[in-house]
Write a protein that holds these residues in place. Structure first.
Motif: not given
Length: 338
Positions: A110, A112, A117-118, A120, A326-327, A335
């Motif tokens: 993941y 960031v 902002n994501d 990935t 985070w997801s 991460i």
């Protein structure tokens, strides 16, 4: 793991002094005592001198926010495949806790950016581009048959193959991809690495296999040494912590080691340890710093060789966030901050 304290009396002369109670020092002492005939084990008197207050060397844990975290080594790289991994065997002997690491698995990542902002997919695209250029670079080095005289650095070869993070328009994702995909494995900047050596086919693969375990054990990673420490002490070996070696005076069959011992109350004293032989397992950094004086001095060729070796500075930082950003996707355990 408990050990002897410096204030306890030491035999007038021992068989062997080992400097350093890291994995190398503990394993050496254990191997010698284990190989000694059962009737003669206590004739092999061994003393291990360790400057730190713990056993394990660069394997050391600490408590952080109620969790045991590792300050140094954290992974067991290479499990049981073609060869037996001695570290993995030690881990199994004490039922070391951890989970299979998937650092090369895109589904575990993941990414960031500094705005939360994501990113990935942007990062994974950069990794794919890097890998393509890396494969081309490996082929190019094989074609050129580089020698020590014609060798160049890895970064220059990658630039020829379409990957150059020295360019002004390089993105943060590209820099992160280069670091996480290769630099972290070879422990140095690509501009310092030999293309002839590090761009060989499978040059950076782990000989014991690519599987890894990320250690998460409340006892700490260094508990893998507990069985050997117990055996050493049962056989009469002694491990003296807080004992910083200052000088090693040596001649054939006779060694005198001077060290500063620090008691639990902080009191210091100078002690002299005598033995038939001494083995130093201290780190490269200690040897390069001249913290230990050898009498007579080490040969010039050996000091020159030591000073030519460089170590990569790798820092670990633990952070606890007030809120989770985070997801929670299953399987994502890494991460990447860009």
């Amino acid at each position: 793991m408990m050990s002897s304290t410096p204030s306890e009396p030491c035999p007038s002369k021992t068989t062997l002094i080992i400097i350093g109670a890291g994995v190398a020092g503990i394993t050496l002492a254990h191997t010698i005592l284990k190989s000694a005939p059962s009737s003669n084990k206590r004739e092999y008197s061994i003393v291990i001198l360790e400057a730190n207050s713990y056993i394990g060397g660069r394997i050391r844990s600490m408590n952080f926010q109620g969790y045991t975290v590792e300050c140094g080594a954290n992974w067991i790289s290479g499990l049981e495949r073609t060869y037996d991994n001695p570290v993995y065997k030690l881990a199994k002997d004490v039922d070391l806790q951890g989970h299979r690491s998937k650092r090369d698995d895109a589904d575990s990542l993941y990414a960031v950016d500094d705005g939360g902002n994501d990113v990935t997919q942007e990062y994974l695209a950069a990794v794919e581009t890097f890998n393509t250029s890396y494969e081309r670079a490996v082929e190019l080095v094989a074609q050129r048959k580089l020698t020590p005289q014609s060798d160049v650095d890895v970064k220059s070869i990658l630039a020829e193959c379409g990957w150059d993070t020295r360019a002004p328009n390089t993105t943060a994702a590209e820099k992160a991809a280069e670091y996480n995909t290769l630099e972290v494995w070879v422990s140095d900047g690509l501009g310092n690495l030999s293309a002839a050596h590090d761009l060989k086919e499978n040059a950076n693969d782990v000989d014991l296999g690519q599987e890894e375990i990320f250690v998460e054990d409340p006892r700490g990673f260094n508990c893998i040494l507990s069985v050997m420490v117990r055996d050493i002490e049962a056989a009469g070996g002694r491990i003296l912590l807080n004992t910083a070696v200052e000088t090693i005076q040596y001649s054939p069959g006779d060694v005198k080691v001077t060290a500063t011992d620090t008691s639990e109350t902080g009191r210091t004293q100078t002690s002299v340890y005598k033995a038939d032989a001494v083995v130093s397992t201290v780190s490269l950094g200690v040897l390069q710093s001249d913290a230990i004086e050898f009498i007579p001095p080490l040969p010039s060729w050996k000091k020159e060789a030591l000073n030519q070796i460089q170590q990569f500075n790798f820092s670990k930082v633990y952070v606890r966030f007030d809120t989770q950003f985070w997801s929670d996707d299953t399987g994502r355990d890494q991460i990447v901050f860009i």
